[in-house]
Design a protein around this motif. Sequence first.
Motif, mmCIF file in Angstrom:
data_model
loop_
_atom_site.group_PDB
_atom_site.id
_atom_site.type_symbol
_atom_site.label_atom_id
_atom_site.label_comp_id
_atom_site.label_asym_id
_atom_site.label_seq_id
_atom_site.Cartn_x
_atom_site.Cartn_y
_atom_site.Cartn_z
ATOM 1 N N ARG A 188 0.895 -1.075 -0.222
ATOM 2 C CA ARG A 188 0.039 -0.078 0.007
ATOM 3 C C ARG A 188 0.998 1.285 -0.102
ATOM 4 N N LYS A 189 2.013 1.090 0.745
ATOM 5 C CA LYS A 189 2.923 2.225 0.661
ATOM 6 C C LYS A 189 3.587 2.607 -0.393
ATOM 7 N N HIS A 190 4.200 1.556 -0.989
ATOM 8 C CA HIS A 190 5.234 1.558 -1.958
ATOM 9 C C HIS A 190 4.864 1.156 -3.439
ATOM 10 N N GLY A 191 3.850 0.321 -3.636
ATOM 11 C CA GLY A 191 3.270 0.085 -4.951
ATOM 12 C C GLY A 191 2.667 1.316 -5.670
ATOM 13 N N SER A 192 2.646 0.921 -6.953
ATOM 14 C CA SER A 192 1.900 2.163 -7.853
ATOM 15 C C SER A 192 0.706 1.704 -8.445
ATOM 16 N N LYS A 193 -0.083 0.751 -7.668
ATOM 17 C CA LYS A 193 -1.355 0.334 -8.147
ATOM 18 C C LYS A 193 -1.348 -0.351 -9.488
ATOM 19 N N HIS A 194 -0.216 -1.250 -9.926
ATOM 20 C CA HIS A 194 -0.021 -1.879 -11.155
ATOM 21 C C HIS A 194 -0.561 -3.257 -10.993
ATOM 22 N N THR A 195 0.493 -4.276 -10.496
ATOM 23 C CA THR A 195 0.452 -5.387 -10.520
ATOM 24 C C THR A 195 1.178 -5.880 -8.888
ATOM 25 N N GLU A 196 0.494 -6.781 -8.345
ATOM 26 C CA GLU A 196 0.824 -7.429 -7.106
ATOM 27 C C GLU A 196 0.400 -9.051 -7.046
ATOM 28 N N ALA A 197 1.385 -9.499 -6.693
ATOM 29 C CA ALA A 197 1.121 -10.843 -6.852
ATOM 30 C C ALA A 197 1.612 -11.662 -5.314
ATOM 31 N N ILE A 198 0.911 -12.909 -5.063
ATOM 32 C CA ILE A 198 1.043 -13.625 -3.885
ATOM 33 C C ILE A 198 1.336 -15.217 -4.282
ATOM 34 N N VAL A 199 2.303 -15.703 -3.727
ATOM 35 C CA VAL A 199 2.567 -17.123 -3.822
ATOM 36 C C VAL A 199 2.304 -17.843 -2.408
ATOM 37 N N THR A 200 1.044 -18.576 -2.550
ATOM 38 C CA THR A 200 0.788 -19.111 -1.353
ATOM 39 C C THR A 200 -0.251 -20.395 -1.539
ATOM 40 N N GLN A 201 -0.251 -21.513 -0.510
ATOM 41 C CA GLN A 201 -1.199 -22.349 -0.564
ATOM 42 C C GLN A 201 -2.171 -22.145 0.473
ATOM 43 N N ASN A 202 -2.406 -21.002 1.026
ATOM 44 C CA ASN A 202 -3.465 -20.692 2.048
ATOM 45 C C ASN A 202 -4.510 -20.114 1.239
ATOM 46 N N ALA A 203 -5.505 -20.522 1.080
ATOM 47 C CA ALA A 203 -6.634 -19.956 0.196
ATOM 48 C C ALA A 203 -7.306 -18.600 1.113
ATOM 49 N N ASP A 204 -7.245 -18.580 2.560
ATOM 50 C CA ASP A 204 -7.533 -17.415 3.255
ATOM 51 C C ASP A 204 -6.639 -16.307 3.043
#
Length: 420
Positions: free
Chosen positions: A337-353
């Motif tokens: 939220r502080k450093h992104g430019s509202k372009h693309t964010e990704a998460i790699v996770t096996q936790n659906a929540d």
Amino acid sequence: MAVKKEKPIQKLARLTREASSELLTLSSDQKNQILMEMAEEIKKEMPSIIKENEKDLKAAKKKGLKGAMLERLELNEKRVHDMAKGLVEVAKLPDPVGQIVKEWERPNGLKIRRMRIPLGVIAVVYESRPNVTVDAAGLCFKSGNAVILRGGSEAFYSNQILGKVLQAVLKRHDLDSSVISLVPSPDRKMLTDLLKLSQYIDVVIPRGGEGLMRFMEEHSSIPIIKHDKGVCNLFVDESADMDMARVIVENSKVQRPGVCNALENLLIHEKIAPSFLPMMSKHFNKLSVELRADKEALKIVPTLKKAKDADWDTEYLDLILSVKVVKNIGEAINFIRKHGSKHTEAIVTQNADHADLFIRSLDSSCIVVNASTRFNDGGELGLGAEIGISTTKLHAFGPMGLEELTTTKFVVKGDGQVRI
């Protein structure tokens, strides 16, 4: 009283506005045929296109440009074929113009429709990548918009010949070539004058770095749909499959580092950082990727370069990646939220929540779960070629394809109703 002489850029904009009406009566079949012929013409003129591009590359090297910037500028046989292929793909897409997106009937019998229409005249201002000339022209033409193209000075010769190739096809069909216009000079003063011509231009779409965006905000009296920098972030969660994460992180950063959807900040959960970070550091070292690390990451791999505060907000467009170790997903989200430019964010996770929390908590144009940031692209998302990736929520957000280059008007049909 003497009549004030019309400036060349004012004349260009006026002629583009006047020519735009010709697009309103073209059928989808006519537009598609012209796009297909443009694709063939680009392939036919490939030697001339590459020759002009070599002029730009030579000048760029003389100016000291290198690495990713030269990579963005270069046109080779594959890229010329890809530009032609993009026009063919646009021709095959459904024509949005005239589509009825919603209809209803009022109690008084009036039949209301919302119909898709072109935005009108679009000015596209962009840097480096000459393929934007063809992508933008093709998308605007198919969606019924006239376009004024203003590329960067570093790609001047490439853009000019590409524009002439497209215009030659328009002339063959007895269409006014001004429906695809190119600003004839890289002079910044001409751009400043263009941005004041709201009587002729409906919207400006800038694609480029932070400096270009600030310039547009300062000088434009025309509405802007910004395609701003891509400070893209990826969070490797504690539950991530590390082999999957390694492949995704590598692709996000290395596959094409000089584009806006390439990864710039890598966030790693502290529970897996002791095993994941050394593996990635060793792997990236082989790929000549420089890692800039926060103090927690440096504790794990002391040989990494220390990150500066400015690095977290930097779009490197190069084989450089900032790395930060975080305590949990909440810290990762707050960082983005502080450093992104509202372009693309990704998460790699096996936790659906955690995946769901990540999706709901961030309002960037594209949120990716267990896949590369490089998929935030019009072609990859099924839109065909894109005019760019909007980081402005009005009027479009994310990759802008054909539909995003239209608006809607109301069509009201009655049989004599009057308002009481």
